[in-house]
Design an enzyme around this catalytic site. Structure first.
Site, PDB file in Angstrom:
ATOM      1  CE  LYS A   1      35.910  40.538  52.843  1.00 29.61           C
ATOM      2  NZ  LYS A   1      34.843  41.953  52.206  1.00 29.61           N
TER       3      LYS A   1
ATOM      4  CE1 TYR B   1      38.321  43.869  56.453  1.00 30.53           C
ATOM      5  CE2 TYR B   1      35.845  43.845  55.665  1.00 30.53           C
ATOM      6  CZ  TYR B   1      37.757  43.928  55.338  1.00 30.53           C
ATOM      7  OH  TYR B   1      38.571  43.951  53.803  1.00 30.53           O
TER       8      TYR B   1
HETATM    9  P1  NDP Z   1      33.369  44.951  42.015  1.00 32.94           P
HETATM   10  O1  NDP Z   1      31.914  44.333  41.902  1.00 32.94           O
HETATM   11  O2  NDP Z   1      33.221  45.960  42.339  1.00 32.94           O
HETATM   12  O3  NDP Z   1      34.038  43.995  41.616  1.00 32.94           O
HETATM   13  C1  NDP Z   1      33.752  42.591  41.160  1.00 32.94           C
HETATM   14  C2  NDP Z   1      34.357  42.665  40.061  1.00 32.94           C
HETATM   15  O4  NDP Z   1      34.473  40.923  40.000  1.00 32.94           O
HETATM   16  C3  NDP Z   1      33.621  43.252  38.301  1.00 32.94           C
HETATM   17  O5  NDP Z   1      34.063  44.706  38.206  1.00 32.94           O
HETATM   18  C4  NDP Z   1      33.794  41.878  37.279  1.00 32.94           C
HETATM   19  O6  NDP Z   1      35.150  42.590  36.651  1.00 32.94           O
HETATM   20  C5  NDP Z   1      33.887  40.437  37.721  1.00 32.94           C
HETATM   21  N1  NDP Z   1      32.608  39.999  37.976  1.00 32.94           N
HETATM   22  C6  NDP Z   1      32.775  38.595  37.706  1.00 32.94           C
HETATM   23  N2  NDP Z   1      31.805  37.941  37.887  1.00 32.94           N
HETATM   24  C7  NDP Z   1      30.993  39.120  37.949  1.00 32.94           C
HETATM   25  C8  NDP Z   1      29.275  39.787  38.421  1.00 32.94           C
HETATM   26  N3  NDP Z   1      28.282  37.873  38.458  1.00 32.94           N
HETATM   27  N4  NDP Z   1      28.429  40.023  39.052  1.00 32.94           N
HETATM   28  C9  NDP Z   1      29.954  41.244  39.284  1.00 32.94           C
HETATM   29  N5  NDP Z   1      30.604  40.565  39.072  1.00 32.94           N
HETATM   30  C10 NDP Z   1      31.513  39.858  38.312  1.00 32.94           C
HETATM   31  O7  NDP Z   1      33.759  44.164  43.762  1.00 32.94           O
HETATM   32  P2  NDP Z   1      34.501  45.037  44.666  1.00 32.94           P
HETATM   33  O8  NDP Z   1      35.270  44.947  44.208  1.00 32.94           O
HETATM   34  O9  NDP Z   1      34.276  45.490  45.945  1.00 32.94           O
HETATM   35  O10 NDP Z   1      34.804  43.123  45.900  1.00 32.94           O
HETATM   36  C11 NDP Z   1      35.187  41.940  45.163  1.00 32.94           C
HETATM   37  C12 NDP Z   1      36.087  40.738  46.337  1.00 32.94           C
HETATM   38  O11 NDP Z   1      36.174  41.925  46.882  1.00 32.94           O
HETATM   39  C13 NDP Z   1      35.301  40.410  47.079  1.00 32.94           C
HETATM   40  O12 NDP Z   1      35.241  39.172  47.470  1.00 32.94           O
HETATM   41  C14 NDP Z   1      35.345  41.844  48.166  1.00 32.94           C
HETATM   42  O13 NDP Z   1      34.527  40.708  49.059  1.00 32.94           O
HETATM   43  C15 NDP Z   1      36.515  41.189  47.798  1.00 32.94           C
HETATM   44  N6  NDP Z   1      36.594  42.997  48.938  1.00 32.94           N
HETATM   45  C16 NDP Z   1      37.762  43.609  50.411  1.00 32.94           C
HETATM   46  C17 NDP Z   1      38.073  44.098  50.520  1.00 32.94           C
HETATM   47  C18 NDP Z   1      39.338  44.185  51.383  1.00 32.94           C
HETATM   48  O14 NDP Z   1      39.796  45.554  52.153  1.00 32.94           O
HETATM   49  N7  NDP Z   1      40.304  43.058  51.109  1.00 32.94           N
HETATM   50  C19 NDP Z   1      37.346  45.573  49.507  1.00 32.94           C
HETATM   51  C20 NDP Z   1      36.372  45.048  48.996  1.00 32.94           C
HETATM   52  C21 NDP Z   1      36.461  43.993  48.695  1.00 32.94           C
HETATM   53  P3  NDP Z   1      35.459  42.232  35.191  1.00 32.94           P
HETATM   54  O15 NDP Z   1      34.828  43.314  35.111  1.00 32.94           O
HETATM   55  O16 NDP Z   1      36.873  42.803  35.469  1.00 32.94           O
HETATM   56  O17 NDP Z   1      34.958  40.590  35.026  1.00 32.94           O
END
Ligand code: NDP
Length: 410
Positions: A164, A253
């Site tokens: 989401k 949410y």
């Molecule tokens: P993070 O920033 O921690 O992780 C995102 C990952 O995406 C990065 O570590 C990187 O992985 C990759 N990435 C690719 N392009 C980019 C960019 N331009 N900038 C930053 N990261 C990039 O985010 P979250 O894990 O917190 O969130 C990711 C998704 O999950 C979002 O859509 C968020 O809304 C959703 N989410 C959902 C939750 C829920 O409870 N359902 C809770 C938290 C988040 P790599 O280094 O491996 O390439």
């Protein structure tokens, strides 16, 4: 899109300390590795987030018909919440990884037993088409990248579990749904609370009118972003990746809760946004968004969300004979819920963390057996349309009227 009718003080007054969600600034990009995204430089690999614990023994699929997932984006939520929970899923396993950070690919791949030839960079993403170990992709990228990676997954013949918000605009959501239909593949939006015991019980309680006829729903999803964050280092405050900000990320949410607790779709919305001047966090996204939804029954929902308030995560329903109070309402664990009024009781309904595996199994069952997905792409589209209506109402400074499918009436 901007509006200033809600003051910062008013938002801070509403703030509550329970269940604060910390918005962690994404760490600086690791230098020297290729950028991600279909030829377009959209993302660099990120360092391993703090506090990740990797399995000491790689988990194995439990059944021969287990669905193999490629995890796309090894960030905070993937590494700390979802990936460890695959072990509790009956029919889902991690088959592949996609990341911009080769060191993370190696460490995480080794820990989860993902073969070296099933670890992909973003440049290699489309090659998943030929990898028969992958049935589905789980897109855990910044929200502005969801649509393109989902459409490409469908083109590769894979099913999609997408975090989401589904996308940052309804046209992208429609594009994702159409691509899934064309490919004859399933699409689920990762609304985990639909698999969480307290929220499931809350839906049932409200359906049987345990608080009587619903008059009001009030939700708060409030948090405070690191004051030193800038859009360059934190995608959550970069409009191209995060849209308007707190509403898409956290307020979604509360929006969802207002719909599944009331059981209705709003017929009109009013809203206000706030962005303080001279705050580097809010040059592109809003600090706070408040909206009021009026339902056909006459019930009213008030939704508040912020990146600049002390933390709160609540959903309250008040009916004509009682109230349902969920505080915290939609987190990973630690839910508390009680009924007041005619029926007076507190609920202790088992382990909220079952929501993660429950979500995975729902999609895996749908893929293998053709069963119904509880949170399909159409639900994600509905919510994105409503968020568009919230922003439109704030910008116009007056009520926006809606069709039953959430489209704005012109
Ligand atoms: P993070 O920033 O921690 O992780 C995102 C990952 O995406 C990065 O570590 C990187 O992985 C990759 N990435 C690719 N392009 C980019 C960019 N331009 N900038 C930053 N990261 C990039 O985010 P979250 O894990 O917190 O969130 C990711 C998704 O999950 C979002 O859509 C968020 O809304 C959703 N989410 C959902 C939750 C829920 O409870 N359902 C809770 C938290 C988040 P790599 O280094 O491996 O390439």
């Amino acid at each position: 899109m901007d509006g200033t009718s809600i003051s910062r003080r008013r938002f801070i007054e509403f703030g509550r300390d329970a269940a604060a969600v910390t918005i962690v600034a994404a760490a600086a990009a690791s230098p020297g590795f290729a950028q991600a995204g279909g030829g377009k430089p959209v993302a660099r690999g990120r360092p391993m987030p703090d506090g990740v614990s990797l399995p000491s023994t790689p988990p194995r699929p439990k059944r021969p018909d287990s669905v193999g997932y490629a995890i796309v984006g090894l960030g905070d939520y993937a590494l700390k919440q979802m990936m460890p929970r695959f072990a509790r899923s009956a029919r889902s396993h991690i088959a592949a990884l996609v990341s911009g950070n080769p060191e993370k690919l190696r460490r995480v791949g080794d820990a989860y037993g993902v073969p070296a030839d099933a670890r992909y960079s973003y440049d290699q993403y489309d090659r998943i088409a030929a990898d028969r170990r992958i049935d589905a992709v789980y897109i855990v990228l910044p929200s502005g990248l969801h649509a393109d990676y989902a459409v490409r997954a469908f083109a590769a013949g894979k099913h999609v579990l997408c975090e989401k918000p589904m996308a940052l605009n309804s046209a992208d959501c429609e594009r994702m749904i159409a691509a899934g239909r064309r490919a004859n593949r399933r699409l689920m939006i990762a609304y985990r609370v639909h698999f969480e015991p307290h929220n499931i019980e809350a839906m049932a309680l409200m359906r049987r009118r345990a608080a009587g006829t619903i008059r009001f729903v009030r939700t708060e999803q409030l948090s405070r972003t690191d004051p030193s964050s800038t859009p360059a280092e934190n995608w959550r405050i970069d409009r191209s990746l995060a849209g308007g900000g707190p509403l898409e990320d956290y307020g979604i949410y509360g929006l969802q809760a207002a719909l599944y607790l009331s059981g209705e779709m709003p017929e009109s919305i009013t809203a206000a946004t706030f962005r303080p001047a001279n705050d580097p966090r809010f040059t592109q996204v809003f600090a706070s968004v408040a909206s009021q939804l009026r339902f056909p029954s006459g019930a009213i929902a008030q939704l508040m969300t912020s990146y600049d308030s002390s933390g709160s995560n609540i959903a309250h329903v008040r009916g004509d004979t009682g109230a349902l109070i969920m505080d915290p309402a939609t987190g990973y664990e630690g839910h508390k819920m009680r009924l007041e009024g005619r029926e007076r009781r507190s609920f202790s309904l088992g382990d909220p963390t079952a929501q993660f595996a429950g979500q995975l199994d729902n999609l895996s069952d749908a893929i293998r057996d053709g069963s119904t997905i509880r949170t399909p792409g159409e639900m994600g589209l509905r919510d994105v349309r409503l968020m568009e209506a919230i922003y439109a109402a704030a910008e116009a400074g007056r009520a926006v009227q809606l069709s039953p499918d959430g489209r704005m009436r012109r």
